[in-house]
Design an enzyme around this catalytic site. Structure first.
Site, short mmCIF file in Angstrom:
data_model
loop_
_atom_site.label_atom_id
_atom_site.label_comp_id
_atom_site.label_asym_id
_atom_site.label_seq_id
_atom_site.Cartn_x
_atom_site.Cartn_y
_atom_site.Cartn_z
N GLU A 36 -4.86 -45.51 -30.34
CA GLU A 36 -5.09 -45.53 -31.78
C GLU A 36 -4.29 -46.69 -32.34
O GLU A 36 -3.07 -46.77 -32.13
CB GLU A 36 -4.63 -44.22 -32.43
CG GLU A 36 -4.98 -44.22 -33.91
CD GLU A 36 -4.37 -43.07 -34.69
OE1 GLU A 36 -3.52 -42.35 -34.14
OE2 GLU A 36 -4.75 -42.90 -35.87
N ARG A 269 2.39 -36.47 -19.73
CA ARG A 269 2.96 -37.75 -20.15
C ARG A 269 4.34 -37.89 -19.53
O ARG A 269 4.95 -36.90 -19.10
CB ARG A 269 3.06 -37.86 -21.66
CG ARG A 269 2.90 -36.57 -22.39
CD ARG A 269 2.75 -36.70 -23.88
NE ARG A 269 3.69 -37.60 -24.48
CZ ARG A 269 3.75 -37.81 -25.77
NH1 ARG A 269 2.94 -37.17 -26.58
NH2 ARG A 269 4.63 -38.66 -26.29
N LYS A 279 5.55 -42.14 -31.76
CA LYS A 279 5.35 -43.26 -32.68
C LYS A 279 5.97 -42.97 -34.05
O LYS A 279 6.51 -43.86 -34.69
CB LYS A 279 3.85 -43.52 -32.87
CG LYS A 279 3.24 -44.40 -31.79
CD LYS A 279 1.86 -44.86 -32.23
CE LYS A 279 0.86 -44.71 -31.13
NZ LYS A 279 -0.52 -44.98 -31.55
#
Length: 568
Positions: A36, A269, A279
């Site tokens: 994204e 992850r 983020k």
RNA sequence: UGGCCUGUAGUUCAAUUGGCGGAACGUCUGAUUCUGAUUCAGAAGGUUGAAGGUUCAAGUCCUUCCAGGCCAGCCA
């Protein structure tokens, strides 16, 4: 299919190989990396990149880079550009550069078809009402009062949503699934929301935007992706991912008749000690002024690590060696450092730089004399050659390399002890000169002219050769140039950076800036060039470094068993 | 008190699918060394989350329990 000995096995390769063995897929593997564009790529993304691109590469297929640009309120062109740059730097090439927004029209057409098939409806509930009616983890939800609108009414409303007749947030399009489903994702999920926002690619064409769940699977399906590899948190969404593709296949069929359905497989992850990869939190570090920006060398962003001096090879090797699985994990930062040092050791040119200088005066060396010493540039790589380094009566050495009244375990300088100056001469400490406050400001030493180049002196009459335990780095005071040297440490004080309040765990010493005395030849390097400051660590010129003001970033220290022993 | 997922050296992963539990990084020795680096040699480190069960044989299959993770955005 491929040389399987080069493929490190894990549960993903197992599934992929099974999918081709069973005949589910007959062509080549095609994966996708779907960032994204609302921030910069970080070390966690690098794992996904290594998996998405690396696996496809290993099996002779390709990878699409697809910007997941379904939410224009958070996304910017700046990030779209940076993402591509970072992936290239890591050394990967995509088969196609695509955008989820490429499919906005197709997605809209499908939504209309789903409405016609009574599989979607326009809901006028407020977000609060929707939340209240969704139920909880243990209780089923209740149907929206707007759930049974006629197809005609839904069609009309949805078109008017698209035409911009309603303000943001007043209506959504929802899939008609099951408000009692134990998987909350399936409780009539939102497909479209109204958002009068300018989109970096489609401009003002749309004022309704598809949700991730309504865009991602279909994008994969349209592109003919075979394996859609993502992180564990999307596990719950897979049911919906498949629901949309299945319903659309039934109602409309694939526009190009692509036979296969994409396989989504989730993996864990990777978390790394002393780092964070959220983020949102990374952005907070910037807005709170903890770091200088996305490319601050302390940031776990690709750009930050690149500026710090990390190599793409070490990052890729780190993730390859780390492996892939489905459990929560916290990889040791030391493992990353290990692969970094391993690569840097082979390629970095060695130079001498003193970052905490103390002056040495060689009292028996002729005043005004300068000798050029030949120094090897990289003992690991003969082709790197040698260079000439000036030696003179006044030098700088590292303050740490002198200790008063040191015992035998200290190999460096102390009164009466002899050491080697690397590729220079052997010197013996005679006296430490102190100022009024008892601080050592200068060391007076003598040198042995028979040890030029740092070589051993000839044997004495009895055939014995003197030995030294320590070798020090040095620079000639007259010839050294000043440079700003930035010493980095972990940004956080705890291995699990988010243990407790993140902002309480900031390491106040994550950046220490010092002025060093460095070899003149150090002015010849460019940002990103790997250099070893002998005995100190690996460094690289900062992106802001100029010939007038040299700035170096410490990438990583050398291993230091002496310091480790001292800290015990 | 919902659904799904995960538990194997300090850490991250392997274990030929039921057949003698290994590697990397880390740690600790020792050798070498004009970087206390590198390199080389070696060592320590495991009740495979727990308890039952099936089997000649279980990290692997079954049951129960325990611990951890994800999910109630008009984020992705």
């Amino acid at each position: 299919m491929t040389d399987e000995s080069t493929v490190k096995k894990n549960f993903l390769t197992e599934e992929i190989e099974a999918d081709f063995a069973s005949g589910r897929y007959t062509g080549k593997i095609l994966t996708r990396f779907p960032p994204e564009p609302n921030g910069y790529l970080h070390i966690g993304h690098a794992k996904a990149i290594c998996i998405d691109f690396g696996l496809a590469q290993q099996y002779g297929g390709g990878t699409n880079l697809r910007m997941d640009d379904t939410n224009p309120s958070k996304e910017e062109q700046e990030y779209i550009d940076a993402i591509q740059d970072d992936i290239h730097w890591l050394g990967f090439k995509w088969a196609n550069l695509l955008y989820a927004s490429d499919y906005f029209q197709q997605l809209y057409d499908w939504a209309v078809a789903l409405i016609k098939a009574d599989l979607a409806y326009v809901d006028d509930q407020t977000p609060d009402q929707m939340r209240a009616n969704r139920g909880t983890l243990t209780e089923p939800g209740t149907n929206s009062p707007f759930r049974d609108r006629t197809v005609e009414e839904n069609l009309d409303l949805f078109e008017r949503m698209k035409n911009g007749e309603f303000p943001d947030g007043t209506r959504v399009l929802r899939a008609k699934i099951d408000m009692a489903n134990p998987n909350l994702v399936m409780r009539d999920p939102t497909m479209y929301r109204i958002m009068h926002a300018h989109h970096p690619r489609t401009g003002d064409k749309w004022c309704i935007y598809p949700m991730y769940d309504y865009a991602h699977g279909q994008s994969d399906w349209l592109e003919g992706i075979t394996h859609s590899l993502c992180s564990l948190e999307f596990k719950n969404n897979r049911e919906l991912y498949e629901w949309f593709i299945d319903r659309i296949a039934e109602v409309c069929g694939h526009p190009e008749g692509v036979p296969h359905k994409t396989r989504q497989i989730e993996f864990a992850r990777g978390n790394i000690s002393y780092m964070i990869t959220s983020k949102r939190k990374l952005l907070k570090l910037i807005t709170d002024g903890v770091v200088a920006g996305w490319d601050d060398p302390r940031m776990p962003t690709i750009r930050g690590m690149r500026r710090r001096g990390f190599t793409p090879g070490s990052i890729k090797r780190f993730w390859e060696e780390a492996g892939v699985a489905k459990r929560e994990n916290l990889l040791e930062f030391a493992k990353l450092e290990s692969f970094l040092r391993d690569e840097l050791n082979k390629v970095a040119q060695r130079r001498m730089a003193v970052i905490d200088p103390i002056k040495v005066i060689i009292t028996n060396y002729p005043e005004g004399q300068v000798e050029m010493m030949t120094v090897v540039n990289n003992p690991e790589d003969e082709s790197a050659g040698t260079r000439q380094v000036p030696f003179s009566r006044e030098l700088y050495i590292e303050r740490d390399d002198y200790m008063p009244n040191a015992n035998r375990k200290f190999f460096r300088l102390t009164e009466g002890r002899e050491v080697r100056l690397r590729s220079g001469y052997w010197i013996k400490c005679v006296e430490a000169i102190k100022d009024a406050d008892d601080n050592v400001i200068e060391l007076h030493c003598t040198y042995d002219p028979l040890t030029k180049g740092g070589s051993n002196p000839p044997a004495d009459e009895e055939g014995k050769v003197r030995k030294v335990k320590g070798t020090l780095h040095w620079v000639s005071a007259e010839h050294a140039i000043d440079a700003e040297v930035r010493l980095y440490e972990h940004l956080f004080t705890k291995p699990k950076a988010e243990d407790g309040e993140l902002m309480d765990n900031i390491n106040p010493d994550s950046l220490k800036t010092v002025t060093g005395k460095i070899e003149p030849s150090l002015a010849d390097f460019n940002a990103g060039d790997p250099i070893q400051f002998e005995r100190l660590g690996y460094f690289t010129p900062d992106t802001t470094s100029t010939p007038e003001k040299l700035v170096f970033n410490r990438t990583v220290t050398l291993k230091d068993s002496w310091a480790k022993q001292q800290s015990k």
